[in-house]
Write an enzyme that holds these catalytic residues in place. Structure first.
Site, mmCIF file in Angstrom:
data_model
loop_
_atom_site.group_PDB
_atom_site.id
_atom_site.type_symbol
_atom_site.label_atom_id
_atom_site.label_comp_id
_atom_site.label_asym_id
_atom_site.label_seq_id
_atom_site.Cartn_x
_atom_site.Cartn_y
_atom_site.Cartn_z
ATOM 1 N N CYS A 187 12.278 25.350 43.641
ATOM 2 C CA CYS A 187 12.344 26.803 43.803
ATOM 3 C C CYS A 187 13.064 27.375 42.582
ATOM 4 C CB CYS A 187 13.109 27.171 45.078
ATOM 5 S SG CYS A 187 13.188 28.950 45.376
ATOM 6 N N LEU A 188 12.478 28.432 42.031
ATOM 7 C CA LEU A 188 13.088 29.025 40.826
ATOM 8 C C LEU A 188 14.454 29.634 41.135
ATOM 9 C CD1 LEU A 188 9.917 30.654 39.242
ATOM 10 C CD2 LEU A 188 10.955 28.433 38.741
ATOM 11 N N HIS A 193 5.235 28.845 50.642
ATOM 12 C CA HIS A 193 6.587 28.933 50.058
ATOM 13 C C HIS A 193 6.933 30.377 49.707
ATOM 14 C CE1 HIS A 193 9.879 27.278 47.341
ATOM 15 N NE2 HIS A 193 9.747 28.509 46.907
ATOM 16 N N GLU A 194 5.940 31.095 49.140
ATOM 17 C CA GLU A 194 6.197 32.482 48.710
ATOM 18 C C GLU A 194 6.336 33.434 49.891
ATOM 19 O OE1 GLU A 194 6.261 30.856 45.092
ATOM 20 O OE2 GLU A 194 7.124 32.704 45.838
ATOM 21 N N HIS A 212 9.654 33.290 51.310
ATOM 22 C CA HIS A 212 10.629 34.110 50.558
ATOM 23 C C HIS A 212 10.661 35.549 51.089
ATOM 24 C CE1 HIS A 212 12.472 31.785 47.368
ATOM 25 N NE2 HIS A 212 11.308 31.316 46.945
HETATM 26 O O1 K2U Z 1 8.925 30.587 44.614
HETATM 27 C C1 K2U Z 1 9.357 29.877 43.714
HETATM 28 O O2 K2U Z 1 10.550 29.579 43.604
HETATM 29 C C2 K2U Z 1 8.378 29.257 42.721
HETATM 30 C C3 K2U Z 1 8.057 27.885 43.237
HETATM 31 C C4 K2U Z 1 6.705 27.892 43.874
HETATM 32 C C5 K2U Z 1 6.385 26.561 44.482
HETATM 33 C C6 K2U Z 1 7.344 25.823 45.153
HETATM 34 C C7 K2U Z 1 6.987 24.610 45.721
HETATM 35 C C8 K2U Z 1 5.695 24.142 45.619
HETATM 36 C C9 K2U Z 1 4.768 24.906 44.947
HETATM 37 C C10 K2U Z 1 5.119 26.112 44.379
HETATM 38 C C11 K2U Z 1 8.224 26.831 42.152
HETATM 39 O O3 K2U Z 1 9.499 26.826 41.626
HETATM 40 S S1 K2U Z 1 7.175 26.978 40.816
HETATM 41 C C12 K2U Z 1 7.616 25.466 40.017
HETATM 42 C C13 K2U Z 1 6.650 24.397 40.420
HETATM 43 C C14 K2U Z 1 5.656 24.117 39.536
HETATM 44 C C15 K2U Z 1 4.679 23.190 39.892
HETATM 45 C C16 K2U Z 1 4.715 22.570 41.116
HETATM 46 C C17 K2U Z 1 5.728 22.863 41.997
HETATM 47 C C18 K2U Z 1 6.729 23.789 41.659
HETATM 48 ZN ZN ZN Z 2 11.094 29.620 45.771
#
Ligand code: K2U
Ligand code: ZN
Length: 173
Positions: free
Chosen positions: A94-95, A136-137, A140
């Site tokens: 998660c960012l 995941h989004e 949030h």
């Molecule tokens: O929402 C966020 O924090 C961005 C997430 C999105 C995500 C989380 C878990 C699985 C898929 C997407 C990530 O930090 S984006 C970084 C990333 C890149 C490739 C694969 C997984 C996560």
């Molecule tokens: Zn996240």
């Protein structure tokens, strides 16, 4: 377009339930641009508006493999309309919780509905990384973080780690 600072755990903003977007305005379009620029810069495959401190129900996603074939998605007021019984485990990050990764189990396929920036209602199905990302989004937008699916022990450990880091940097509680 601008790269916006990310909200980082343990900032309590991440626990807000974001408000629906009433209509697609120039301000919303500017926010979507900033979200996409911030997401690509991170880099990430998804971003929710609350992660740059704006509690509105909008997310951006792009699971394409290379910069050459970018396929940005902007979802306004997204909702999951169906989820498969079959589950899939993915190592999530998660960012807003940098450099912390754990396996999370979620439905393997989902159908989701949203409004696009042209004001059209779209419904589409996803599997794989896109399915994991959209869940995941949307979490949030409801103040839910992927650490909420972990054991209390693991969740407490990561909260302690990020509270200590925030204290060292004089961050928000
Ligand atoms: O929402 C966020 O924090 C961005 C997430 C999105 C995500 C989380 C878990 C699985 C898929 C997407 C990530 O930090 S984006 C970084 C990333 C890149 C490739 C694969 C997984 C996560
Ligand atoms: Zn996240």
């Amino acid at each position: 377009m601008s790269i916006r600072p990310l909200v980082i755990l343990p900032d309590s903003k991440l626990r807000l339930v974001s408000e629906p977007v009433p209509s697609i305005t120039d301000e919303i379009r500017k926010l979507a641009d900033d979200m996409l620029e911030t997401m690509y810069d991170a880099p990430g495959v998804g971003l929710a508006a609350i992660q740059i401190g704006v509690p509105v129900r909008m997310v951006t996603m792009d699971v394409s493999k290379t910069e050459a074939e970018r396929q940005p998605l902007v979802l306004v007021n997204p909702e999951i309309t169906w989820a498969s019984e079959e589950k899939r485990t993915y190592e999530e990050g998660c960012l807003s919780i940098p450099e912390y990764y754990e396996e999370v189990e979620r439905p393997d396929r989902v159908r989701f509905r949203y409004m696009n920036l042209q004001g059209e209602t779209v419904e589409q199905e996803a599997d794989g990384l896109l399915a994991t990302c959209v869940q995941h989004e949307i979490d949030h937008l409801n103040g839910v973080l992927f650490i909420d699916y972990l054991s209390k022990l693991k969740r407490d450990r990561v909260m302690t780690k990020f509270k200590k880091a925030a204290k060292r940097e004089g961050g928000h509680p």
